[in-house]
Design a protein around this motif. Sequence first.
Motif, mmCIF file in Angstrom:
data_model
loop_
_atom_site.group_PDB
_atom_site.id
_atom_site.type_symbol
_atom_site.label_atom_id
_atom_site.label_comp_id
_atom_site.label_asym_id
_atom_site.label_seq_id
_atom_site.Cartn_x
_atom_site.Cartn_y
_atom_site.Cartn_z
ATOM 1 N N GLY B 14 0.768 -1.235 0.000
ATOM 2 C CA GLY B 14 0.000 0.000 0.000
ATOM 3 C C GLY B 14 0.800 1.286 0.000
ATOM 4 O O GLY B 14 0.270 2.339 0.326
ATOM 5 N N LYS B 17 3.122 1.472 -5.071
ATOM 6 C CA LYS B 17 3.799 0.814 -6.202
ATOM 7 C C LYS B 17 2.987 0.873 -7.493
ATOM 8 O O LYS B 17 3.497 1.271 -8.534
ATOM 9 N N SER B 18 1.716 0.459 -7.410
ATOM 10 C CA SER B 18 0.908 0.397 -8.635
ATOM 11 C C SER B 18 0.659 1.795 -9.187
ATOM 12 O O SER B 18 0.738 2.016 -10.397
ATOM 13 N N THR B 19 0.374 2.722 -8.305
ATOM 14 C CA THR B 19 0.160 4.108 -8.720
ATOM 15 C C THR B 19 1.395 4.635 -9.443
ATOM 16 O O THR B 19 1.307 5.246 -10.516
ATOM 17 N N ASP B 206 -0.883 13.693 -2.227
ATOM 18 C CA ASP B 206 -1.807 14.422 -3.095
ATOM 19 C C ASP B 206 -3.220 13.915 -2.850
ATOM 20 O O ASP B 206 -3.542 12.769 -3.128
HETATM 21 N N1 LIG Z 1 1.307 10.430 -3.551
HETATM 22 C C1 LIG Z 1 0.129 9.980 -3.089
HETATM 23 N N2 LIG Z 1 -0.737 10.827 -2.468
HETATM 24 C C2 LIG Z 1 -1.916 10.384 -1.989
HETATM 25 N N3 LIG Z 1 -2.336 9.115 -2.094
HETATM 26 C C3 LIG Z 1 -1.525 8.218 -2.680
HETATM 27 C C4 LIG Z 1 -0.251 8.602 -3.212
HETATM 28 N N4 LIG Z 1 0.324 7.499 -3.748
HETATM 29 C C5 LIG Z 1 -0.535 6.485 -3.562
HETATM 30 N N5 LIG Z 1 -1.650 6.906 -2.921
HETATM 31 C C6 LIG Z 1 -2.813 6.091 -2.535
HETATM 32 O O1 LIG Z 1 -2.377 4.998 -1.753
HETATM 33 C C7 LIG Z 1 -3.171 3.861 -1.993
HETATM 34 C C8 LIG Z 1 -2.286 2.666 -2.310
HETATM 35 O O2 LIG Z 1 -1.614 2.885 -3.539
HETATM 36 P P1 LIG Z 1 -1.178 1.677 -4.480
HETATM 37 O O3 LIG Z 1 -2.315 0.767 -4.734
HETATM 38 O O4 LIG Z 1 -0.489 2.275 -5.640
HETATM 39 O O5 LIG Z 1 -0.132 0.966 -3.517
HETATM 40 P P2 LIG Z 1 0.611 -0.428 -3.752
HETATM 41 O O6 LIG Z 1 1.951 -0.274 -3.141
HETATM 42 O O7 LIG Z 1 0.548 -0.808 -5.189
HETATM 43 O O8 LIG Z 1 -0.300 -1.402 -2.888
HETATM 44 P P3 LIG Z 1 -0.218 -3.014 -2.856
HETATM 45 O O9 LIG Z 1 0.952 -3.337 -1.986
HETATM 46 O O10 LIG Z 1 -1.516 -3.409 -2.262
HETATM 47 O O11 LIG Z 1 -0.025 -3.470 -4.278
HETATM 48 C C9 LIG Z 1 -4.112 4.225 -3.134
HETATM 49 O O12 LIG Z 1 -5.367 4.503 -2.617
HETATM 50 C C10 LIG Z 1 -3.497 5.473 -3.736
HETATM 51 O O13 LIG Z 1 -4.474 6.323 -4.243
#
Ligand SMILES: Nc1ncnc2c1ncn2[C@@H]1O[C@H](COP(=O)(O)OP(=O)(O)OP(=O)(O)O)[C@@H](O)[C@H]1O
Lengths: 80, 265
Positions: B14, B17-19, B206
């Motif tokens: 969370g 990474k995906s973002t 953000d």
């Molecule tokens: N810079 C940012 N500002 C605000 N919110 C963010 C930011 N980057 C990510 N998020 C939020 O954090 C949450 C998790 O992001 P994301 O799914 O990309 O994480 P992840 O590392 O891929 O998670 P996982 O380990 O479950 O795959 C999402 O709701 C996303 O909108």
Amino acid sequence: MGFWPFSRKPSKDVAKQRLQVILKYDRAGLPPNSVEALKNAILNALKDFPFVDVSGVKINFPQNEREEKIELEIPVKADK
Amino acid sequence: MKDKVFCVTSGKGGVGKSTITGNIATALAMQGYKVVAIDADIGLRNLDLVLGLENRIVYDIVHVIEGTCPPEKALVKDKKTKNLFLLPAAQTKDKSAVKPENMIAIVESLREKFDFMFIDSPAGIEDGFKTAVAAADGVLVVTNPEMASIRDADRVTGLCEAMGKPEPKLIVNRLDPVKVKRGDMLDVDDVMQILGLELIGIVPEDKSMVAYINRGQPAVLEKDSLAGKALRNIADRLLGKDVPFMKLDSENGFLSKFKKLFGGS
Ligand SMILES: Nc1ncnc2c1ncn2[C@@H]1O[C@H](COP(=O)(O)OP(=O)(O)OP(=O)(O)O)[C@@H](O)[C@H]1O
Ligand SMILES: [Mg+2]
């Protein structure tokens, strides 16, 4: 800060300090505090030897899990 | 050979990474590079949502491995952003359906046809992570300025090193200048000092990020988004450009925009 503007140090500084210690142990693959405990035990034992400069004793933290030794430096007093 | 295949990983879940994968891939495709984003989070696919491509998926990475279709045929072409393709994860399989050698075979079969590939790693340090990293030339470690995430980033860094990968580059995500100023959030310099990694990006917290994902519209497509700019900067640094890091002081946020709006400094 906030509530205790003068008496408390910023929580991020505490976090940084803690992380620096945690990561040393994580990287070495050793249980928390184990090297500190070893150092204290050795310092205690060295007090019986007057020619040892206890203040200069150094214990070398292993840099990663593959490093298989902890190095100990025991300086000897000049006026032994 | 210049690095073109990057794995985005973190240890902790969370952290973004995906973002970040979806956004950097989009930013490079916007510049005309041919880019594939590979979702390696088998069973928990999400990269399709970040890119807004969930309705267009026919085949996924496990179909490719099972021989149902060649890798090219499983790629979903992005309509908003030319040159951008997604190789989706399977949603109904588990992590063991993709082995490191499968990932390497897929990446190698696509390598010559693309300028960049980004592999979105699952959280954790088990097989799924190892598969995601296996095919990468370079690793981007994402961390939030927060203890558990930093500790996990360090762990992942050690594992990458043990796997013979070059030292990961660091992305600090969700930095909140107000909290830093208040003394309750580690600053980027602190994180760099603790982890000892070279920095390649700082992405501010953000509030609109969730809206961008709701719309399937990556932040890099938004001209006015500060996070979008920070993510475009990462893409530029991957291209070898020397882009200075944005100054993210608390003045830079909402209040100063507010002031500007009303004619203040
Ligand atoms: N810079 C940012 N500002 C605000 N919110 C963010 C930011 N980057 C990510 N998020 C939020 O954090 C949450 C998790 O992001 P994301 O799914 O990309 O994480 P992840 O590392 O891929 O998670 P996982 O380990 O479950 O795959 C999402 O709701 C996303 O909108
Ligand atoms: Mg994810």
